[in-house]
Design an enzyme around this catalytic site. Structure first.
Site, PDB file in Angstrom:
ATOM      1  N   HIS A 271     -43.526 -11.863 -11.057  1.00 52.74           N
ATOM      2  CA  HIS A 271     -43.029 -12.699 -10.017  1.00 52.74           C
ATOM      3  C   HIS A 271     -43.129 -14.051 -10.143  1.00 52.74           C
ATOM      4  CE1 HIS A 271     -43.879 -13.809  -5.740  1.00 52.74           C
ATOM      5  NE2 HIS A 271     -42.594 -13.245  -5.457  1.00 52.74           N
TER       6      HIS A 271
ATOM      7  N   GLU B  94     -38.618 -12.639 -13.019  1.00 52.11           N
ATOM      8  CA  GLU B  94     -37.817 -12.761 -11.916  1.00 52.11           C
ATOM      9  C   GLU B  94     -37.362 -14.383 -12.102  1.00 52.11           C
ATOM     10  OE1 GLU B  94     -38.191 -12.612  -7.043  1.00 52.11           O
ATOM     11  OE2 GLU B  94     -39.735 -13.435  -8.287  1.00 52.11           O
TER      12      GLU B  94
ATOM     13  N   ASP C 267     -35.589 -16.744  -8.944  1.00 48.97           N
ATOM     14  CA  ASP C 267     -35.126 -16.948  -7.763  1.00 48.97           C
ATOM     15  C   ASP C 267     -34.121 -18.482  -7.797  1.00 48.97           C
ATOM     16  OD1 ASP C 267     -36.581 -15.225  -5.969  1.00 48.97           O
ATOM     17  OD2 ASP C 267     -38.316 -16.644  -6.218  1.00 48.97           O
TER      18      ASP C 267
ATOM     19  N   HIS D 297     -38.171 -21.010  -6.075  1.00 42.66           N
ATOM     20  CA  HIS D 297     -38.276 -20.022  -4.959  1.00 42.66           C
ATOM     21  C   HIS D 297     -37.668 -20.382  -3.847  1.00 42.66           C
ATOM     22  CE1 HIS D 297     -40.408 -17.968  -1.688  1.00 42.66           C
ATOM     23  NE2 HIS D 297     -40.161 -17.001  -2.639  1.00 42.66           N
TER      24      HIS D 297
ATOM     25  N   GLU E 173     -32.526 -13.454  -8.231  1.00 37.50           N
ATOM     26  CA  GLU E 173     -32.419 -13.447  -6.688  1.00 37.50           C
ATOM     27  C   GLU E 173     -31.436 -14.234  -6.269  1.00 37.50           C
ATOM     28  OE1 GLU E 173     -34.745 -13.776  -2.671  1.00 37.50           O
ATOM     29  OE2 GLU E 173     -35.937 -13.409  -4.149  1.00 37.50           O
TER      30      GLU E 173
END
Length: 306
Positions: A9, A36, A38, A51, A142
């Site tokens: 994460h 991950e 973002d 993020h 994401e």
């Protein structure tokens, strides 16, 4: 996808400032399954790995560009070019009004020399390491705040999909999972933009858990807040909602967020959290700031079963 997967994460963000290249390299070295990213667009349409749409809680933007805040007092990624963003120093997450670290026992906020980077730079790091190590660690991007980007005249989703395609991420076999909180946008990615990637519908609010049948028409999995899996404790043992079983009945994988060893809330230990959600509730994976701890736990589980 049959085993329980570990998703770093924001990288190994329990140890190094989130979404820095250093945090991603550390996560890679831990042998996670996915890392991950973002994604938010810069002024000149470069997908930045960060993020939020804001800069002021993870960088020194307020010091470097004090006059570039919007009327709400916040500094937005989208108002800066990629070259400008590269001049900023990334720090451990902090509260802009007080300057205090969100997680005080993590990497010291004012130490180190960390920078922002693009999606392309991170993909090249991960693919380069896959080549040099022989591993096949995946990416888990994401799409952040698509409606905000659209209002700003930006096409974040299309930009990201093209880059993913250019780097060989086109189908469910290509070790890329694409996620988004915005259900309309994720459905658009599947239906209108005809993406064949593995799609995960992120879930934030409890009422969204009732939409699983619809999510299953375009998504391959869900990413709920882990608390949506927990119901109550009876005789010191957790009871669970029907979320995971309902999702599994629809052939949806379940990757809950976020496993943090320094923010346990309902649990007395991190081990209890992992045991409860990954084993007893039977989640298919976990987003975690501490990937090494989750990997070690799962390894012990496998050894025990054997």
């Amino acid at each position: 996808m049959d085993k329980k997967i570990v998703i770093a994460h924001r990288g190994a963000s329990g140890y190094l400032p989130e979404h820095t290249i250093e945090a991603k390299a550390m996560a890679y070295a831990m042998n996670v399954d996915f890392i991950e990213q973002d994604l938010v667009l810069s002024k000149d349409d470069v997908p930045i790995v960060i993020h939020d749409i804001y800069l002021d809680d993870v960088t020194d933007v307020a010091i470097k560009f004090p006059k570039r805040a919007r009327n709400d007092g916040r500094f937005y990624v989208i108002d800066f070019t990629f070259n400008e963003l590269k001049t900023l120093n990334v720090r451990e997450r902090f509260y802009p009004k007080t300057g205090k670290q969100v997680y005080p026992n993590r990497f010291p906020k004012d130490k180190g020399n960390f920078k922002l980077h693009s999606l392309q730079e991170e993909i090249e790091l991960i693919q380069g390491l896959n080549k040099s190590t022989g591993k096949n660690i995946g990416i888990y991007p994401e799409i952040k705040a698509p409606v905000f980007h659209q209002k700003e005249g930006k096409n974040l989703t299309e930009v990201v999909l093209k880059i993913l395609s250019d780097y060989g991420y086109k189908t469910q076999k290509d070790n890329c999972i694409l996620q988004c909180f915005d259900a309309k946008e994720l459905e658009r990615i599947r239906v209108e933009l005809r993406s064949k990637l593995f799609l995960v519908q992120l879930i934030e609010f409890s009422e969204e858990t009732n939409q699983l049948k619809h999510y299953a028409t375009y998504a391959n999995g869900i990413g709920p807040w882990y608390k949506q899996i927990l119901d109550k404790k009876v005789n010191d043992k957790w009871q669970f909602t029907s979320l995971i079983s309902n999702a599994h009945n629809l052939n949806l994988k379940v990757h809950p967020y976020t496993f943090r060893a320094d923010n346990l809330d309902e649990f007395s230990t991190f081990k209890e959290m992992m045991q409860t959600i990954l084993v007893e509730a039977n989640a298919d994976g976990a987003f975690t700031d501490f990937p090494d701890k989750v990997l070690s736990f799962l390894q012990r589980q496998t050894t025990t079963i054997k």
